[in-house]
Write a protein that holds these residues in place. Structure first.
Motif, PDB file in Angstrom:
ATOM      1  N   SER A 132     -16.128  -3.085  42.809  1.00 27.51           N
ATOM      2  CA  SER A 132     -15.827  -4.471  42.421  1.00 27.51           C
ATOM      3  C   SER A 132     -15.456  -4.554  40.944  1.00 27.51           C
ATOM      4  O   SER A 132     -14.489  -5.228  40.572  1.00 27.51           O
ATOM      5  N   SER A 186      -7.698 -11.098  48.798  1.00 28.80           N
ATOM      6  CA  SER A 186      -7.717 -10.302  47.571  1.00 28.80           C
ATOM      7  C   SER A 186      -6.585  -9.270  47.576  1.00 28.80           C
ATOM      8  O   SER A 186      -5.980  -8.983  46.542  1.00 28.80           O
ATOM      9  N   LEU A 220     -13.851  -1.428  49.741  1.00 26.53           N
ATOM     10  CA  LEU A 220     -14.381  -2.768  50.025  1.00 26.53           C
ATOM     11  C   LEU A 220     -14.400  -3.053  51.524  1.00 26.53           C
ATOM     12  O   LEU A 220     -15.383  -3.590  52.054  1.00 26.53           O
ATOM     13  N   LEU A 268     -16.167 -11.474  43.935  1.00 26.96           N
ATOM     14  CA  LEU A 268     -16.766 -10.173  44.282  1.00 26.96           C
ATOM     15  C   LEU A 268     -18.219 -10.030  43.801  1.00 26.96           C
ATOM     16  O   LEU A 268     -19.080  -9.580  44.544  1.00 26.96           O
TER      17      LEU A 268
END
Length: 476
Positions: A386, A312, A349, A435
């Motif tokens: 997210s 990501s 994250l 996510l």
């Protein structure tokens, strides 16, 4: 204006880091005394950095002349202050998070040593006054952060660390090749807004194509740190093997070193006008779009959570590079905003992944079914960040993507100007796909064996607080 204070946030963390590294273990009576010393060091270094950031732009400090007339010096400008501010925020969040997380890891003292050294080097990178100073600190950044990747000492970690080093050095040498030529054709190697390339000298010498190749090598070379295709492969290898707070620092901050270097070379040395409309811009846009879609697709397929977040990062850094490649003000604003938002969101994250690994020992995405009810604050914070990464209002991510899309359409890059917004939308859908299922499974599904969740509860406060703060910032 000479200002000796600029040196403090650069030199002090490095000195403290080395002192900590070489002090024998027995100096610290207990783990708590090590944490006390480290915690105070973190706060003092962060305060010094904030003092310099809040000071007057335009302050400068010359250390020495490297060769003849090329000084190694630091200068404060708005871009450096922006990047330094983000470094301080994530440094503190990931740093205090690691006080709990690293309890189960060996060699804690060494970890904090290199963490502090890396912070000092990043300050040097952000406050560099010219290309040569920036290049030196760019190389130091690789060396200082490599022990964070190697930390666990497993064969996998060592191979990842070496891969990180080889890729970074290869990229930096490509960029160094460009600096030699810039030294010949630029009026100065200092950072001048708009660029300092002497166009008459370039045209007279007949080396316009050579300078375009130089610009391209600088973009690809510094793009290695930012995980840009085709030299992105180190990133999904290195980030997952590092301890989670180090991954947050690597993914939120270190990769931005590549972005800063590209902005400095293209916008402050070569000049955006020089490459606008040339093959360099075309290839740069294409590389950014390929990386953007590839990173999102690989993240979507990946089963191991930290590796998914690493892919990501590859994708999101290309949002930033795509904005920079459009060479206009709107997209540039989008890129700088995304630098800030991505640092906050991606660090959150990785800290979330770390908190889950710490609390449950599980690493795969499918293992977290039903945990949302046991850890509501943790999972709610995850859901907010997210949404930020996907770009759903009212989170911050929507703003940077808006500027990127509009800037792309304004760029006048022909057919390529609308590929940007299309790629952003496709990537947003993929981002939602990799996510949100973690939140949905965490809150809405029940595991086959409900009793297996009895023992789980929210992670300790020192772990939870940084994640909650970053989630709040994502909304703000």
């Amino acid at each position: 204006e000479m200002n000796i204070m600029i040196l403090l946030p650069i030199v002090l963390p490095v000195i403290v880091g080395f002192v900590l590294l070489f002090l024998p273990e027995r100096v610290f009576k207990s783990r708590q005394s090590l944490l006390n010393v480290t915690g105070v060091s973190f706060i003092v270094c962060a305060l010094l950095a904030l003092y310099v950031i809040s000071g007057a732009a335009g302050d400068r400090l010359v250390l020495f002349d490297l060769v003849g007339s090329i000084p190694v010096y630091f200068a404060i400008d708005s871009l450096g202050r922006l990047f330094a501010g983000i470094v301080v925020l994530i440094f503190l969040m990931a740093g205090f998070f690691s006080f709990v997380y690293m309890a189960h890891e060996k060699n804690e003292k060494r970890y904090y040593s290199f963490y502090l050294i890396t912070f000092g080097v990043l300050m040097g990178l952000d406050f560099s006054g010219n290309l040569v100073t920036m290049y030196l600190f760019y190389e130091f950044m690789t060396l200082a952060s490599m022990p964070l990747v190697l930390h666990s000492g497993t064969r996998e970690a060592v191979m990842a660390g070496l891969k990180y080093m080889f890729y970074s050095f290869c990229g930096a040498y490509m960029a160094l090749f460009g600096i030699y030529f810039l030294n010949q054709y630029a009026d100065t190697l200092d950072f001048v807004a708009g660029g300092s390339l002497n166009m008459e000298a370039v045209v007279q010498s007949g080396n316009t194509q050579l300078m375009l190749i130089v610009a391209f090598l600088a973009i690809v070379g510094f793009g290695v740190k930012a995980g840009c295709f085709p030299l992105h492969a180190w990133l999904p290898t290195a980030h997952p093997v590092a301890p989670a707070p180090a991954s947050a620092f690597l993914s939120g901050i270190i990769v931005k070193g590549g972005v800063l270097a590209i902005i400095r070379v293209i916008y402050y040395c070569i000049g955006a006008d020089f490459i606008r409309g040339t093959w360099v811009q075309t290839v740069w846009i294409i590389l950014a779009v390929i990386t953007l879609l590839m990173g999102s697709s690989l993240a979507f397929k990946e089963k191991i959570m930290k590796k998914r977040f690493a892919y990501s990062t590859v994708s999101n850094l290309s949002y930033i590079l795509l904005g920079l490649s459009m060479l206009n003000a709107t997209a540039f604003v989008g890129s700088l905003l995304h630098v800030i938002f991505h640092a906050i969101i991606k660090s959150a994250l990785f800290l979330f992944a770390g908190a889950l690994i710490f609390s449950t020992g599980r690493t795969k995405v499918k293992d977290f079914v039903g945990l949302g009810k046991k850890m509501p604050v943790l999972f709610a914070s995850y859901t907010i960040v997210s949404l930020g990464l996907i770009g759903i209002p009212p989170t911050s991510g929507v703003i940077s993507k808006w500027y990127l899309a509009v800037g792309s359409l304004e760029s006048g890059a022909g057919a390529l100007s609308w590929i940007g917004p299309v790629a952003l939308l496709v990537s947003a859908l993929l981002t939602a796909g990799y996510l949100l299922p973690i939140s949905i499974r965490g809150f809405l599904e029940a595991p086959a064996d409900a009793s297996s969740l009895e023992k789980y509860k929210e992670p300790p406060l020192l772990m939870l607080a940084p994640i909650v703060i970053l989630a709040v910032l994502t909304l703000l």
